[in-house]
Motif scaffolding. Structure first.
Motif, PDB file in Angstrom:
ATOM      1  N   UNK A  45       0.695   5.821   3.365  1.00  0.00           N
ATOM      2  CA  UNK A  45      -0.491   4.968   3.296  1.00  0.00           C
ATOM      3  C   UNK A  45      -1.702   5.828   2.927  1.00  0.00           C
ATOM      4  N   UNK A  46      -2.527   5.339   2.001  1.00  0.00           N
ATOM      5  CA  UNK A  46      -3.735   6.072   1.636  1.00  0.00           C
ATOM      6  C   UNK A  46      -3.590   6.882   0.354  1.00  0.00           C
ATOM      7  N   UNK A  47      -2.348   7.293   0.046  1.00  0.00           N
ATOM      8  CA  UNK A  47      -2.126   8.142  -1.134  1.00  0.00           C
ATOM      9  C   UNK A  47      -2.374   7.362  -2.439  1.00  0.00           C
ATOM     10  N   UNK A  48      -2.125   6.044  -2.380  1.00  0.00           N
ATOM     11  CA  UNK A  48      -2.285   5.227  -3.574  1.00  0.00           C
ATOM     12  C   UNK A  48      -3.724   5.233  -4.090  1.00  0.00           C
ATOM     13  N   UNK A  49      -4.681   5.460  -3.189  1.00  0.00           N
ATOM     14  CA  UNK A  49      -6.087   5.477  -3.607  1.00  0.00           C
ATOM     15  C   UNK A  49      -6.488   6.827  -4.200  1.00  0.00           C
ATOM     16  N   UNK A  50      -5.647   7.845  -4.004  1.00  0.00           N
ATOM     17  CA  UNK A  50      -6.005   9.165  -4.528  1.00  0.00           C
ATOM     18  C   UNK A  50      -6.021   9.148  -6.055  1.00  0.00           C
ATOM     19  N   UNK A  51      -6.787  10.098  -6.623  1.00  0.00           N
ATOM     20  CA  UNK A  51      -7.102   9.998  -8.048  1.00  0.00           C
ATOM     21  C   UNK A  51      -5.859   9.999  -8.945  1.00  0.00           C
TER      22      UNK A  51
ATOM     23  N   UNK B 124       0.831  -1.212   0.000  1.00  0.00           N
ATOM     24  CA  UNK B 124       0.000   0.000   0.000  1.00  0.00           C
ATOM     25  C   UNK B 124       0.865   1.262   0.000  1.00  0.00           C
ATOM     26  N   UNK B 125       2.142   1.092   0.392  1.00  0.00           N
ATOM     27  CA  UNK B 125       3.028   2.247   0.487  1.00  0.00           C
ATOM     28  C   UNK B 125       3.947   2.359  -0.726  1.00  0.00           C
ATOM     29  N   UNK B 126       3.657   1.569  -1.778  1.00  0.00           N
ATOM     30  CA  UNK B 126       4.480   1.655  -2.988  1.00  0.00           C
ATOM     31  C   UNK B 126       3.599   1.906  -4.200  1.00  0.00           C
TER      32      UNK B 126
ATOM     33  N   UNK C 213       6.744   9.859 -13.732  1.00  0.00           N
ATOM     34  CA  UNK C 213       5.741  10.907 -13.469  1.00  0.00           C
ATOM     35  C   UNK C 213       5.364  10.953 -11.989  1.00  0.00           C
ATOM     36  N   UNK C 214       5.204   9.791 -11.382  1.00  0.00           N
ATOM     37  CA  UNK C 214       4.822   9.769  -9.967  1.00  0.00           C
ATOM     38  C   UNK C 214       5.971  10.271  -9.097  1.00  0.00           C
ATOM     39  N   UNK C 215       7.187   9.962  -9.512  1.00  0.00           N
ATOM     40  CA  UNK C 215       8.347  10.432  -8.753  1.00  0.00           C
ATOM     41  C   UNK C 215       8.399  11.966  -8.745  1.00  0.00           C
ATOM     42  N   UNK C 216       8.149  12.565  -9.921  1.00  0.00           N
ATOM     43  CA  UNK C 216       8.149  14.030 -10.017  1.00  0.00           C
ATOM     44  C   UNK C 216       6.965  14.611  -9.245  1.00  0.00           C
ATOM     45  N   UNK C 217       5.824  13.957  -9.358  1.00  0.00           N
ATOM     46  CA  UNK C 217       4.593  14.411  -8.689  1.00  0.00           C
ATOM     47  C   UNK C 217       4.782  14.415  -7.174  1.00  0.00           C
ATOM     48  N   UNK C 218       5.458  13.356  -6.675  1.00  0.00           N
ATOM     49  CA  UNK C 218       5.660  13.207  -5.225  1.00  0.00           C
ATOM     50  C   UNK C 218       6.331  14.451  -4.633  1.00  0.00           C
ATOM     51  N   UNK C 219       7.296  15.010  -5.402  1.00  0.00           N
ATOM     52  CA  UNK C 219       8.060  16.133  -4.862  1.00  0.00           C
ATOM     53  C   UNK C 219       7.251  17.412  -4.728  1.00  0.00           C
TER      54      UNK C 219
END
Lengths: 369, 129
Positions: A38-44, A28-30, A106-112
């Motif tokens: 945790x929880x961010x993976x469900x976000x749109x 869930x954390x990857x 894209x997710x790596x850039x978004x995370x920052x």
């Protein structure tokens, strides 16, 4: 379209499905090899990536199967077929990998740019449970003794009944069970599959050790629960591995004794596909049921509460979210991020030696026998 | 117990490991005679050099917090720890000196230092599970 195609499609469909649903099986954390709270993976945002990845994998899978129907013709030679199979499978793997990489980057850039980024990335805290290795994370290696006994019995039996083997030994079959290559009889060639069994047992034992020895992974929001789930995860896979190993050994032993058994080639093919099918289904079932690291399990014990701890995300050591490269880490085996199972620490020379060793064990017999 | 180290901290990692284990003992999270992970297992889990973990264990052994046996590996000292004697108290006082000196430089009153002291002491009490 050949008979072999039908069999291969039977194998490809579950594999394609498993690939397409990989994002649902990871922790869930990857998300695509990037650590997220945790929880961010469900976000749109991430949910959209998961959906896109899944649809593309399935779409490419349909194209793959269609390509097999169109490109592989029954009148073509066996060699043509194997070239086409390789081309089709490799291009599928490359394309799905590219789809993965796009999402990963894209997710790596978004995370920052996320509000939670500062706190998670600035933490370089490593947390471990000191009691983890006191738990029973795998079955005992003693469970591999039956494998060795079976191979030893088969070797003994083959040597005793050496003169009953035909002068020409079948070495290779095509998908219809026809012999495509045969060699002259000798003690070495009669025992070919025994040597291969021993090699396979070594590979299974190394895999067993990789489960037992791999680094523990603590999820920052549920340290106790995540470790409890991980114990079940490791234990189940070690049981599966021992069973799968035994089936493989049985298969090879039957293959070795097949000239004495006088079974029809059809019977033998049925056994081959039954065993391959059991192993494939078993691994899919475990992957789906447990998820990576046990992340799909529900915890029965929630007394511990969910006291959260700060844990470093280690993203900088996960190249492309797939390859763990950390020279300072003595770990040889690590849990995969994207996918189910274990991988190696590419920063550790011993890990390379083991990988090369396994390749040698598997490839040398394949080339020379 | 959950053992935690900070790779960015100025405190050497072996000191952090040793201190974290002593904290675990103080909190009752590590019981007397309890086994600790082998040097290799802990080094792998933490992702640090084997020597670092070995150094931490040697330090703990010197201070009498763990025993290192050939068979059982590293275990928390199963016997009572020696009671704090004059020598020990004097050593602790010596170690507190720079900490309190810094606090004074920053203008903390005795009352404030005391408060901080209680707070830290409280955080080291056994947690209600």
């Amino acid at each position: 379209m050949t008979g072999a195609n039908l069999v291969l499609i039977g194998i490809f469909i579950p594999v394609i499905l498993l690939m397409a649903f990989t994002p649902y099986l990871t922790r869930r954390t990857e998300a695509f090899g990037v650590t997220v709270p945790d929880g961010v993976k469900q976000q749109s945002y991430i949910a959209r990536h998961i959906k896109r990845y899944m649809l593309l994998c399935l779409g490419l899978g349909i194209i793959l199967i269609a390509a097999m129907f169109i490109l592989i013709k029954p009148e073509g030679s066996e060699q043509d077929h194997s070239i086409w199979y390789s081309v089709i499978i490799v291009s599928y793997l490359v394309l799905t990998f590219l789809v993965y990489i796009v999402s990963h980057l894209q997710i790596k850039a978004w995370k920052q740019q996320q509000p939670w980024y500062e706190e998670t990335s600035s933490s370089q805290k490593i947390v471990v449970q000191t009691r983890f290795h006191k738990e029973k994370t795998t079955i005992s290696l003693v469970w591999y003794v039956p494998h060795i006994i079976v191979v030893a019995l088969a070797m003994g039996y083959s040597i005793i009944h050496y003169d009953k083997f035909p002068e020409l030994l079948p070495m290779q079959y095509d998908f219809n069970g026809e012999v495509t290559r045969a060699v002259e009889k000798s003690i070495g060639s009669v025992l070919t599959l025994s040597w291969l069994s021993i090699a396979m047992i070594i590979v299974f034992i190394i895999s067993h050790l990789s489960i037992a020895r791999s680094k523990q992974v603590i999820e920052s929001q549920d340290p106790h629960g995540s470790l409890q789930r991980n114990v079940i995860f490791r234990y189940s896979w070690s049981v599966f591995l021992a069973i799968a190993g035994f089936l493989v050994v049985i298969l090879m032993v039957l293959g070795q004794l097949s000239p004495l058994l006088e079974w029809s080639s059809n019977t033998f093919m049925v056994i081959v596909f039954a065993i391959v099918g059991i192993i494939l289904l078993g691994s899919i079932l475990l992957s789906v049921k447990l998820g990576q690291g046990g992340s799909r399990l529900k915890n029965s014990n929630t007394q511990q509460g969910k006291a959260s701890v700060e844990v470093a995300d280690l993203d900088q050591h996960w190249k492309l979210g797939i390859f763990y490269v950390n020279r300072n880490d003595p770990a040889i085996f690590v849990e995969k991020r994207f996918g189910v199972g274990w991988s190696i620490n590419y920063g550790n020379p011993i890990a390379w030696l083991i990988t090369i060793g396994i390749l040698a064990i598997v490839l040398i017999p394949a080339i020379f026998l | 117990m959950l053992l935690s180290i900070d790779l960015q901290s100025e405190t050497p990692i072996y000191t952090q490991i040793a201190e974290s284990i002593i904290e675990g003992i103080a909190r009752g999270e590590l019981a007397k005679g309890e086994g600790l992970p082998s040097v290799r297992a802990l080094a792998v889990d933490l992702g640090v050099n084997l020597h670092t973990v070995n150094k931490a264990y040697q330090l703990l052994k010197q201070e009498g917090y763990v025993q290192i046996n050939r068979k059982q590996g590293v275990v928390i000292e199963p016997n009572e720890f020696p009671k704090a004697d004059e020598l020990f108290k004097r050593r602790q006082a010596e170690r507190m000196k720079p900490i309190i000196a810094e606090a004074i430089c920053r203008g903390m009153t005795q009352e404030q230092i005391r408060e901080l002291f209680y707070e830290v002491h409280e955080s080291l009490q056994p947690r209600q599970q």
